[in-house]
Design a protein around this motif. Structure first.
Motif, PDB file in Angstrom:
ATOM      1  N   LEU A   1     -13.556  -3.953  20.492  1.00  0.00           N
ATOM      2  CA  LEU A   1     -14.138  -4.151  19.161  1.00  0.00           C
ATOM      3  C   LEU A   1     -15.643  -3.899  19.211  1.00  0.00           C
ATOM      4  N   PRO A   2     -16.232  -3.373  18.151  1.00  0.00           N
ATOM      5  CA  PRO A   2     -17.667  -3.026  18.180  1.00  0.00           C
ATOM      6  C   PRO A   2     -18.553  -4.262  18.268  1.00  0.00           C
ATOM      7  N   ARG A   3     -19.687  -4.090  18.945  1.00  0.00           N
ATOM      8  CA  ARG A   3     -20.701  -5.149  19.034  1.00  0.00           C
ATOM      9  C   ARG A   3     -21.693  -5.079  17.881  1.00  0.00           C
ATOM     10  N   LYS A   4     -21.727  -3.934  17.189  1.00  0.00           N
ATOM     11  CA  LYS A   4     -22.628  -3.758  16.059  1.00  0.00           C
ATOM     12  C   LYS A   4     -22.082  -2.645  15.172  1.00  0.00           C
ATOM     13  N   LEU A   5     -22.543  -2.601  13.923  1.00  0.00           N
ATOM     14  CA  LEU A   5     -22.180  -1.565  12.977  1.00  0.00           C
ATOM     15  C   LEU A   5     -23.451  -0.960  12.407  1.00  0.00           C
ATOM     16  N   PHE A   6     -23.587   0.349  12.539  1.00  0.00           N
ATOM     17  CA  PHE A   6     -24.771   1.048  12.031  1.00  0.00           C
ATOM     18  C   PHE A   6     -26.068   0.471  12.596  1.00  0.00           C
ATOM     19  N   GLY A   7     -25.978  -0.001  13.856  1.00  0.00           N
ATOM     20  CA  GLY A   7     -27.162  -0.563  14.484  1.00  0.00           C
ATOM     21  C   GLY A   7     -27.509  -1.959  14.011  1.00  0.00           C
ATOM     22  N   ARG A   8     -26.644  -2.573  13.205  1.00  0.00           N
ATOM     23  CA  ARG A   8     -26.899  -3.911  12.648  1.00  0.00           C
ATOM     24  C   ARG A   8     -25.621  -4.746  12.687  1.00  0.00           C
ATOM     25  N   PHE A   9     -25.623  -5.855  11.958  1.00  0.00           N
ATOM     26  CA  PHE A   9     -24.445  -6.713  11.791  1.00  0.00           C
ATOM     27  C   PHE A   9     -23.926  -7.255  13.124  1.00  0.00           C
ATOM     28  N   TYR A  10     -24.853  -7.631  14.009  1.00  0.00           N
ATOM     29  CA  TYR A  10     -24.467  -8.186  15.309  1.00  0.00           C
ATOM     30  C   TYR A  10     -23.676  -9.482  15.145  1.00  0.00           C
ATOM     31  N   ALA A  11     -24.157 -10.366  14.273  1.00  0.00           N
ATOM     32  CA  ALA A  11     -23.490 -11.658  14.102  1.00  0.00           C
ATOM     33  C   ALA A  11     -22.078 -11.474  13.550  1.00  0.00           C
ATOM     34  N   PHE A  12     -21.936 -10.612  12.549  1.00  0.00           N
ATOM     35  CA  PHE A  12     -20.616 -10.361  11.969  1.00  0.00           C
ATOM     36  C   PHE A  12     -19.643  -9.851  13.033  1.00  0.00           C
ATOM     37  N   CYS A  13     -20.104  -8.901  13.836  1.00  0.00           N
ATOM     38  CA  CYS A  13     -19.236  -8.349  14.894  1.00  0.00           C
ATOM     39  C   CYS A  13     -18.903  -9.406  15.944  1.00  0.00           C
ATOM     40  N   ALA A  14     -19.882 -10.239  16.288  1.00  0.00           N
ATOM     41  CA  ALA A  14     -19.631 -11.298  17.271  1.00  0.00           C
ATOM     42  C   ALA A  14     -18.577 -12.268  16.747  1.00  0.00           C
ATOM     43  N   TYR A  15     -18.623 -12.572  15.455  1.00  0.00           N
ATOM     44  CA  TYR A  15     -17.628 -13.470  14.865  1.00  0.00           C
ATOM     45  C   TYR A  15     -16.242 -12.839  14.904  1.00  0.00           C
ATOM     46  N   ILE A  16     -16.153 -11.552  14.575  1.00  0.00           N
ATOM     47  CA  ILE A  16     -14.860 -10.868  14.585  1.00  0.00           C
ATOM     48  C   ILE A  16     -14.283 -10.823  16.004  1.00  0.00           C
ATOM     49  N   ARG A  17     -15.137 -10.538  16.979  1.00  0.00           N
ATOM     50  CA  ARG A  17     -14.679 -10.468  18.371  1.00  0.00           C
ATOM     51  C   ARG A  17     -14.175 -11.832  18.843  1.00  0.00           C
ATOM     52  N   MET A  18     -14.890 -12.893  18.468  1.00  0.00           N
ATOM     53  CA  MET A  18     -14.476 -14.224  18.896  1.00  0.00           C
ATOM     54  C   MET A  18     -13.213 -14.677  18.160  1.00  0.00           C
ATOM     55  N   LEU A  19     -13.064 -14.298  16.899  1.00  0.00           N
ATOM     56  CA  LEU A  19     -11.827 -14.598  16.176  1.00  0.00           C
ATOM     57  C   LEU A  19     -10.632 -13.926  16.849  1.00  0.00           C
ATOM     58  N   TYR A  20     -10.832 -12.706  17.291  1.00  0.00           N
ATOM     59  CA  TYR A  20      -9.760 -11.986  17.984  1.00  0.00           C
ATOM     60  C   TYR A  20      -9.342 -12.751  19.241  1.00  0.00           C
ATOM     61  N   ALA A  21     -10.342 -13.213  20.015  1.00  0.00           N
ATOM     62  CA  ALA A  21     -10.044 -13.970  21.233  1.00  0.00           C
ATOM     63  C   ALA A  21      -9.334 -15.283  20.904  1.00  0.00           C
ATOM     64  N   ALA A  22      -9.753 -15.933  19.822  1.00  0.00           N
ATOM     65  CA  ALA A  22      -9.134 -17.207  19.436  1.00  0.00           C
ATOM     66  C   ALA A  22      -7.677 -17.005  19.010  1.00  0.00           C
ATOM     67  N   PHE A  23      -7.406 -15.923  18.268  1.00  0.00           N
ATOM     68  CA  PHE A  23      -6.021 -15.635  17.878  1.00  0.00           C
ATOM     69  C   PHE A  23      -5.173 -15.335  19.106  1.00  0.00           C
ATOM     70  N   TYR A  24      -5.740 -14.624  20.071  1.00  0.00           N
ATOM     71  CA  TYR A  24      -4.992 -14.340  21.289  1.00  0.00           C
ATOM     72  C   TYR A  24      -4.664 -15.647  22.017  1.00  0.00           C
ATOM     73  N   ALA A  25      -5.676 -16.514  22.164  1.00  0.00           N
ATOM     74  CA  ALA A  25      -5.462 -17.777  22.867  1.00  0.00           C
ATOM     75  C   ALA A  25      -4.449 -18.657  22.149  1.00  0.00           C
ATOM     76  N   SER A  26      -4.414 -18.572  20.827  1.00  0.00           N
ATOM     77  CA  SER A  26      -3.563 -19.467  20.042  1.00  0.00           C
ATOM     78  C   SER A  26      -2.130 -18.991  19.919  1.00  0.00           C
ATOM     79  N   PHE A  27      -1.922 -17.662  19.824  1.00  0.00           N
ATOM     80  CA  PHE A  27      -0.591 -17.167  19.468  1.00  0.00           C
ATOM     81  C   PHE A  27       0.011 -16.144  20.442  1.00  0.00           C
ATOM     82  N   PHE A  28      -0.795 -15.582  21.313  1.00  0.00           N
ATOM     83  CA  PHE A  28      -0.282 -14.507  22.164  1.00  0.00           C
ATOM     84  C   PHE A  28      -0.415 -14.788  23.655  1.00  0.00           C
ATOM     85  N   MET A  29      -1.025 -15.888  24.007  1.00  0.00           N
ATOM     86  CA  MET A  29      -1.136 -16.226  25.421  1.00  0.00           C
ATOM     87  C   MET A  29       0.240 -16.663  25.939  1.00  0.00           C
TER      88      MET A  29
END
Length: 420
Positions: free
Chosen positions: A64-92
């Motif tokens: 997953l991207p760490r940034k979009l158009f050189g910006r939106f670092y926080a948004f991307c960090a939230y999306i990446r962490m949500l992905y990890a949380a869903f994996y830990a919760s439902f796919f581990m």
């Protein structure tokens, strides 16, 4: 025995990463089963315990991207962490299900973890409110941050237990999250003193340690000031440089010629600010005519950092309103006086005129303390000895491990704990 998963966005090199690694070490020593789940882990840019097999480390969502158009670092960090949380919760896999998830930095994962089939208890460690780490840069930035800040406040409150790293951070937490009824507990970070003891013993056995381990540009009779922190502008390395320049006017030319400032900072080529700020410090060093006196090191290993701490005469800590600051503890444990700013977490670790100096954010104040330690060797040695004792008495790894173990044990009902 409790099964504990550490959910962390990037297992690189930094204060937050050092805290979670030490927490994992503490819980493992208490007999618990510990593992890591992260969005990114570079085995060449991390603390060695996460790369040498001490803990299982699984990476998910690094595509997953760490940034979009050189910006939106926080948004991307939230999306990446949500992905990890869903994996830990439902796919581990079922065999890897855990009793407690220790997460930090990004709280948006908390409600997802509460929906998990196995429903682990969630322990959130707040190093500092994320919204306060984001500079205000106009209306568009405020609009962009508004939903992220709202999410942070409301998701932190959903954790089963919230911890903060200092009384200073506790006050900031309560002032920032006014709608929350949650009252966090303070759990001071510690340092893995057993490792430092082993490294110091090795260094003491090597009679030529200063010649071999510091730097080719450091003469044998040098007086070494050490500044350890990431190459970020908020860490204020420039204050150390300007204070050193001021010392040139306070000391004789022969004495000043002995002075060396080593800045050993975390450096990640993926982080634009690291790259830019390193270049800025190089330029400032040239402008202040300190090329002979300043050495900039990038991402020292744990062993290199220990060698630097062992060889240094004084530790400098320049960030303002730092949340806690683990580096002063490391310096004090190596019996080095600490010169820090009189704000934030260091006011709870460094005792002014006893284990070091707490100074104003001015080169005159900071440089004056540096100069005094250069001139007064008995004071420097006394402060170093008192600093070492203070870490042993107030911030020991054993006390940290016992406290964290008790918190984890209290979170998990006896029926959920795995038998040894």
């Amino acid at each position: 025995m409790v099964r504990i998963l550490f959910l962390h966005p990037d297992l690189g090199i930094g204060g937050a990463e050092r805290l979670v690694v030490d927490a994992a070490l503490a819980l493992k020593e208490r007999g618990h089963e510990v593992s890591f789940l992260t969005n990114h882990h570079d085995s060449t840019h991390c603390f060695k315990e996460t790369a040498d097999g001490s803990f299982p480390v699984q990476v998910v969502g690094d595509w997953l991207p760490r940034k979009l158009f050189g910006r939106f670092y926080a948004f991307c960090a939230y999306i990446r962490m949500l992905y990890a949380a869903f994996y830990a919760s439902f796919f581990m896999p079922q065999r890897e299900q855990v009793d407690v998830v220790f997460c930090d930095l990004i709280s948006v994962c908390v409600p997802v973890l509460r929906l998990a089939r196995h429903r682990p208890r969630v322990l959130f460690y707040c190093h500092f409110p994320d919204q306060l780490l984001s500079a205000r840069e106009g209306l568009l930035k405020r609009v962009y941050r508004a939903p992220i800040n709202w999410l942070e406040e409301h998701t932190v409150g959903l954790a089963d237990k919230v911890l903060v790293n200092s009384k200073f951070t506790l006050r900031v937490f309560q002032d920032t999250f006014r709608r929350l009824r949650t009252v966090p507990d303070v759990l001071y970070p510690s340092i893995h003193t057993q490792y430092f003891d082993q490294m110091e013993q090795k260094l003491q056995q090597r009679s030529t340690v200063l010649e071999e381990t510091v730097h080719p540009r450091v003469p044998r009779n040098a007086f070494i000031y050490l500044d350890i922190n990431r190459y970020e502008r908020k860490k204020n390395h420039a204050l150390a440089l300007k204070s050193l320049r001021l010392m040139g006017d306070m000391l004789s030319s022969a004495d000043f010629k002995r002075c060396r400032l080593i800045i050993a900072g975390g450096y990640d080529t993926r982080c634009l600010e690291n790259v830019e700020h390193y270049a800025e410090l190089e330029q400032l060093t040239t402008e202040l005519d300190l090329q002979e006196h300043v050495i900039l090191l990038r991402s020292p290993t744990d062993e290199e950092k220990c060698r630097l701490l062992y060889a240094a005469h004084c530790l400098l800590y320049t960030p303002e309103n730092e949340h806690f600051g683990i580096v002063p503890l490391e310096g004090m444990y190596f019996s080095k006086p600490v010169v820090a700013l009189n704000s934030g977490g260091p006011t709870e670790t460094v005792v002014h005129t006893s284990t070091g100096f707490l100074c104003e954010k001015q080169a005159k104040s900071f440089g004056g303390a540096m100069c005094q330690l250069f001139r007064d060797e008995p004071l420097r040695l006394k402060m170093g000895d008192q600093g070492h004792k203070r870490v042993q008495q107030k911030f020991s790894f054993e006390a940290f491990a016992d406290r964290l173990n008790g918190i984890v044990q209290d979170l998990v009902p006896p029926s959920r704990k795995k038998l040894d």
